[in-house]
Write an enzyme that holds these catalytic residues in place. Sequence first.
Site, short mmCIF file in Angstrom:
data_model
loop_
_atom_site.label_atom_id
_atom_site.label_comp_id
_atom_site.label_asym_id
_atom_site.label_seq_id
_atom_site.Cartn_x
_atom_site.Cartn_y
_atom_site.Cartn_z
N GLY A 282 -6.37 -0.55 9.29
CA GLY A 282 -6.89 0.63 9.97
C GLY A 282 -8.08 1.28 9.31
CE LYS A 283 -7.06 2.53 3.94
NZ LYS A 283 -6.54 3.91 3.81
CG ASN A 284 -14.04 4.08 8.29
OD1 ASN A 284 -12.89 4.46 8.48
ND2 ASN A 284 -15.07 4.90 8.36
CG LEU A 285 -14.89 -3.69 5.77
CD1 LEU A 285 -15.51 -4.36 7.00
CD2 LEU A 285 -15.76 -3.93 4.54
CE1 TYR B 30 -1.55 -1.03 5.97
CE2 TYR B 30 -2.74 0.43 7.45
CZ TYR B 30 -1.57 -0.21 7.07
OH TYR B 30 -0.42 -0.02 7.81
#
Length: 369
Positions: free
Chosen positions: A189-192, A187
């Site tokens: 906004g995730k870190n990746l 998604y």
Amino acid sequence: MNNSQKVPFVDLYAQYLSIKGEIDHAIERTIKESSYIGGKPVVGFEQEFAQYCKLPYVISCGNGTDSIEILLKASGIGAGDEVIVPAITWISSAEAVTAIGAKPVFVDIEADYFTINPALIEAAITPRTKAIIPVHLYGHPADMPAIMEIARKHNLFVLEDCAQSHGAAINGQLAGTFGHAASFSFYPGKNLGAYGDAGAMATADQALAEKARMIANHGQQGKHNHLMEGRNSRLDGLQAAILSAKLPHLDKWTEMRINNASRYDAVLQSIGKVQSPKVKEGYKHVFHLYVLKVNERENLQKKLAASGIDTAIHYPTALPFLACYSHYGHVPNDFPVAHANQQNILSIPMYAELTNEQISYIAGVIGEN
């Protein structure tokens, strides 16, 4: 205090600008090659992410929720079975269980680390229990050594929910490599993060990987060879290309998040009004979120908003107390830690590009009388 600053909860545009050339090239190449579904971008990312995860099989899919559901189905879990899930997490961890006809059984969390409490798991196991879904919440790994010991004792399938923990580790071993399989969300906004929905499954089990891939692609083993009914859950080429462009930067971004968390810890400790996140010894917390424990949360949230600082609550209602699970009849004393956290957790801005000035500004507002 200067109220003219604006600090977003996450700044995805700042991240884009830092690698603009690589992202633009990846998108342009994908469009030029018309590699929109499958093809080189998807195969390439699966191989690259498998190397990153140190697992032999990565199967991409449409989103993180699908990845949990597909892995559960591929493992043979279904109607009448029970799956243990932490009481606080995003609903995907539980709704994927219900979607395959099984029942989520909630277990309270560790007070300091927000992850499932291994000491409470065995009491929740019944003859119908088939799996445990530990969630590495906010970027802090669950206690996988203890969970795997319980799983081996009771012959349970372990599916690690790594949606918020790309690159997290315990004593150097990556989250996602302890259990039988791992679920990932990309998604935005995730870190990746991709630039839309995207997900993946990772495992060392070849048979599980093959079945998961079939389920995600209409039950096919090769074109038009449908061995079972599956579904359409595919990572598209544009998202795969974007993720491939971002993946080489993930470790650097993770270190920047960890450094920002350390800066928060230092300045907030001197203020003493809030409790910063704790990290278990030997655990690598990748700070997908920086979650405070605070008294009078609503007042603090309003004060931060008035100063241009975005915040969020992850999650305002623990899963057992959501309306969709009310038929289980849970009460606060069933999950005292999760219930208490509903009232006092607050997520403040956390991303790699957050500056020292912004961190100082946020801490200054928190410290105001």
